[in-house]
Each structure stands twice: as C-alpha cells, then as structure tokens.
Design an enzyme around this catalytic site. Structure first.
Site, short mmCIF file in Angstrom:
data_model
loop_
_atom_site.label_atom_id
_atom_site.label_comp_id
_atom_site.label_asym_id
_atom_site.label_seq_id
_atom_site.Cartn_x
_atom_site.Cartn_y
_atom_site.Cartn_z
N THR A 36 0.85 -1.20 0.00
CA THR A 36 0.00 0.00 0.00
C THR A 36 0.88 1.25 0.00
OG1 THR A 36 -1.46 -1.33 1.39
CG2 THR A 36 -2.10 0.96 1.04
N ALA A 91 -0.39 -1.37 7.50
CA ALA A 91 -0.62 -2.15 8.73
C ALA A 91 -1.22 -3.49 8.36
CB ALA A 91 -1.55 -1.39 9.67
N LYS A 102 1.83 -4.85 13.02
CA LYS A 102 2.60 -4.63 11.81
C LYS A 102 3.72 -5.68 11.74
CE LYS A 102 3.99 -0.60 10.56
NZ LYS A 102 3.78 -1.05 9.16
N GLU A 111 10.36 0.32 11.01
CA GLU A 111 9.06 1.02 10.93
C GLU A 111 8.73 1.65 12.28
OE1 GLU A 111 6.62 -1.48 7.49
OE2 GLU A 111 6.60 -2.22 9.53
#
Ligand code: 5RP
Length: 234
Positions: A36, A91, A102, A111
């Site tokens: 994404t 996520a 995650k 992250e």
C-alpha cells in the site's frame, strides 16, 4: 470487467493519494513498507516531479529505499534528521482505537523507529485489515529476534501462551533474515485484549529486539473500502 484484485489495488491507490495530501513542502517524510505504501511513495515521487515538492525521505526498509530512489525521492537519515515531520505506513491489523499489528513484511523494527521519531503518523490500508481486537482471524504478531537467542525466545513466548513459528523465507531455504540481520517469530496469542502489556512482557525476553504491536502511535488511518475511504482519527 475489473477483478477483485483490481479493486483492491485501486482501493490501496486511493488511500495512498489521501495520505500524501498531508505532505507539505520542505518536510522530512518517514517511508513505511508494504504494497500500500508503495503507491504512496510513487505518488510522492509524482508530486516531486510535477509540483517541485521539496521533501526528503527516511526509508523503513530496503524495499522503501529502492522505491524512493526509483521515484526520485531524495533520501536522508535519522542521524541527519532525528525528527520526522510525517510518516506514512501500512498495517496488518487496525483496531478502532488505532492499535496496530505490523510486520508481515518483516520491516517492523525500522518502521517502529521511524514512527516514534515522527511528529505525525498516517496509516493506510485496505478494509481487510480492520478488526475490533488485535489477534482476530488467527493473526500472529511478528517479533524480530536476535538469531543467537532464537530458541530461548521461542520457548519464553510459549510460556507466555503464544504459539511461536519461525518465519521461513520464500525463494530462500531456512528462516527469513530481516534488513537488520535478524529473524522473525510469528507468535499467535489468540485475541489480545492488552497489546501494550503483552508487548512489554515480550520485550523483557533477552533477544527480543522489537514486537509488531504499534499502540498509541497512529494519528490518523485511512481505510479503503470498495467505494469510499474511511478515516479513523485519534
Ligand atoms: C511491513 C508492514 C506493512 O506495512 C504491512 O505488512 C502492510 O503491508 P501491505 O500494505 O502490503 O498490506 O508492516 O513490515
């Protein structure tokens, strides 16, 4: 006729475009990882080219690093810019309280570092990631572990009530190795009522480097459904 997969990809693109509206000129951007976020990095690259947007990115993985280079986003480091203006990330699970799991892309350690360094955290995902309680649908929590301590950590996770599986590589024999040279244990604890408490217990085990629980870090999440974007805000 669009396939279901086409619609999912379109939905991911839409939330990526929504997320990058938060990005202002002259800012430092944390670049999350995953399919994404890949759309957000591409769209940011387009803004750099078309609007002469001045940004520098701090990638959370080798994937994000390569995408940033490919799309013409200048790279910087946390050493040079320890405060990040905004991070955009994906996520694996999101609750209405904005607690996350995650790490299915094995990038959770950087992250989390990037998220903690950020003034504002934006999460983007398709609706399959929305849950009421973390751990629904048999979702395990990814845990980054020092290889030296792997078996010790695995047995301590079992003592805490988790079913621990060492993540295997695809296109590689044996465990996957993270960008930081560590391994990942996917630990299934069933429904997790108190992710923060569990994360603290896991981090007390020597050899656990980081957990995939991201609690109280997200400022806004955009979730793509088939025909709209849902916004969840703190
Ligand atoms: C990687 C992650 C990703 O952000 C998460 O897995 C979501 O990825 P995608 O957008 O491909 O579903 O945490 O470690």
């Amino acid at each position: 006729m669009k396939t279901r997969e086409d619609l999912i990809q379109e939905a991911k693109k839409n939330v990526a475009l929504e997320a990058i509206k938060h990005v202002k000129n002259d800012s430092i951007i944390g670049l999350g990882s995953g399919t994404t976020v890949a759309y957000a990095i591409e769209a940011l690259g387009n803004r750099v080219k078309n609007e002469n947007l001045k940004i520098m990115g701090i990638p959370s993985s080798y994937q994000a690093f390569q995408l940033a280079i490919q799309h013409g986003i200048q790279i910087t480091t946390l050493d040079e810019h320890p405060i990040i203006d905004i991070t955009i990330d994906g996520a694996d699970q999101i609750t209405p309280e904005l607690h996350l799991i995650k790490g299915m892309g094995a990038a959770l350690l950087r992250e989390k570092i990037v998220a903690i360094a950020s003034k504002y955290n934006v999460i983007i995902a398709d609706e399959s990631k929305r849950v009421n309680i973390l751990g629904e649908n048999n979702q395990a929590v990814p845990i980054e572990v020092l290889p030296f301590a792997l078996q010790l950590v695995k047995s301590r996770i079992t003592e805490l009530g988790g079913a621990a599986i060492i993540r295997e590589g695809k296109g590689k024999l044996g465990p996957i190795i993270t960008d930081n040279g560590n391994v990942i244990i996917d630990a299934n604890f069933g429904l997790i009522q108190n992710p923060q408490e569990l994360s603290v217990k896991l981090k007390m085990i020597p050899g656990v480097i980081e957990t995939g629980f991201f609690t109280n870090m997200t400022d806004v999440a955009y979730i793509a459904t088939e025909n709209k974007i849902e916004k969840i805000q703190k």
